[in-house]
Write a protein that holds these residues in place. Structure first.
Motif, PDB file in Angstrom:
ATOM      1  N   TRP A 119      21.432  34.971 -16.035  1.00 16.71           N
ATOM      2  CA  TRP A 119      22.303  33.872 -15.654  1.00 16.71           C
ATOM      3  C   TRP A 119      23.424  33.728 -16.660  1.00 16.71           C
ATOM      4  O   TRP A 119      23.257  34.016 -17.848  1.00 16.71           O
ATOM      5  CB  TRP A 119      21.523  32.575 -15.597  1.00 16.71           C
ATOM      6  CG  TRP A 119      20.383  32.546 -14.623  1.00 16.71           C
ATOM      7  CD1 TRP A 119      19.928  33.574 -13.847  1.00 16.71           C
ATOM      8  CD2 TRP A 119      19.543  31.434 -14.340  1.00 16.71           C
ATOM      9  NE1 TRP A 119      18.867  33.166 -13.098  1.00 16.71           N
ATOM     10  CE2 TRP A 119      18.604  31.860 -13.372  1.00 16.71           C
ATOM     11  CE3 TRP A 119      19.491  30.137 -14.796  1.00 16.71           C
ATOM     12  CZ2 TRP A 119      17.630  31.013 -12.871  1.00 16.71           C
ATOM     13  CZ3 TRP A 119      18.518  29.290 -14.289  1.00 16.71           C
ATOM     14  CH2 TRP A 119      17.610  29.731 -13.333  1.00 16.71           C
ATOM     15  N   ASN A 166      18.175  39.345 -12.847  1.00 25.41           N
ATOM     16  CA  ASN A 166      19.576  39.119 -13.195  1.00 25.41           C
ATOM     17  C   ASN A 166      19.658  38.063 -14.285  1.00 25.41           C
ATOM     18  O   ASN A 166      18.903  37.096 -14.277  1.00 25.41           O
ATOM     19  CB  ASN A 166      20.378  38.654 -11.973  1.00 25.41           C
ATOM     20  CG  ASN A 166      20.676  39.789 -11.025  1.00 25.41           C
ATOM     21  OD1 ASN A 166      21.031  40.879 -11.437  1.00 25.41           O
ATOM     22  ND2 ASN A 166      20.529  39.526  -9.739  1.00 25.41           N
ATOM     23  N   TYR A 172      21.257  34.007  -8.044  1.00 20.22           N
ATOM     24  CA  TYR A 172      21.424  35.314  -7.416  1.00 20.22           C
ATOM     25  C   TYR A 172      20.496  35.519  -6.216  1.00 20.22           C
ATOM     26  O   TYR A 172      20.926  35.920  -5.147  1.00 20.22           O
ATOM     27  CB  TYR A 172      21.206  36.434  -8.434  1.00 20.22           C
ATOM     28  CG  TYR A 172      22.190  36.362  -9.569  1.00 20.22           C
ATOM     29  CD1 TYR A 172      23.505  36.776  -9.411  1.00 20.22           C
ATOM     30  CD2 TYR A 172      21.807  35.843 -10.806  1.00 20.22           C
ATOM     31  CE1 TYR A 172      24.421  36.691 -10.445  1.00 20.22           C
ATOM     32  CE2 TYR A 172      22.718  35.766 -11.854  1.00 20.22           C
ATOM     33  CZ  TYR A 172      24.016  36.188 -11.665  1.00 20.22           C
ATOM     34  OH  TYR A 172      24.912  36.100 -12.688  1.00 20.22           O
TER      35      TYR A 172
END
Length: 107
Positions: free
Chosen positions: A11, A9, A31
């Motif tokens: 940021w 993921n 996450y």
């Protein structure tokens, strides 16, 4: 923006700035919670980026800049560096250590 090496993921700007303003070298992913570390390449880029704040002092050597203008450049350049800082950060799942004596050990 940095991308987590574990969950992949990306940021956000705000998350990155918040994670990098601590003294702890380990930053937990917002996450998945796994520890992430800033890469050596990223640390080098950041060090050159922060030198931009000192640019007015270099300009003062070559040009006769009034003191008011010179001191007003410091906060402006500081804000620019803070805005750009998160986009230069790269993270890795493992901590990298720079070994300054590596070449001498290999010879």
């Amino acid at each position: 923006m940095p991308t987590c090496g574990n969950c992949h993921n990306t940021w956000s700007w705000k998350q990155t700035l918040k994670k990098t303003t601590t003294l702890d070298p380990a930053m937990s992913c917002p996450y998945c919670g796994e520890k992430q570390y800033q890469t050596q390449k990223s640390k080098t880029k950041i060090s050159f980026l922060t030198l931009i704040v000192l640019l007015p002092l270099l300009l003062q050597i070559f040009f006769d800049i009034p003191g008011a203008v010179l001191f007003s450049l410091f906060p402006i350049l500081s804000i620019i560096v803070i805005v750009l800082l998160p986009s230069f950060i790269e993270v890795s799942s493992r901590e990298e250590q720079k070994n300054f004596f590596e070449d001498k050990q290999n010879n």
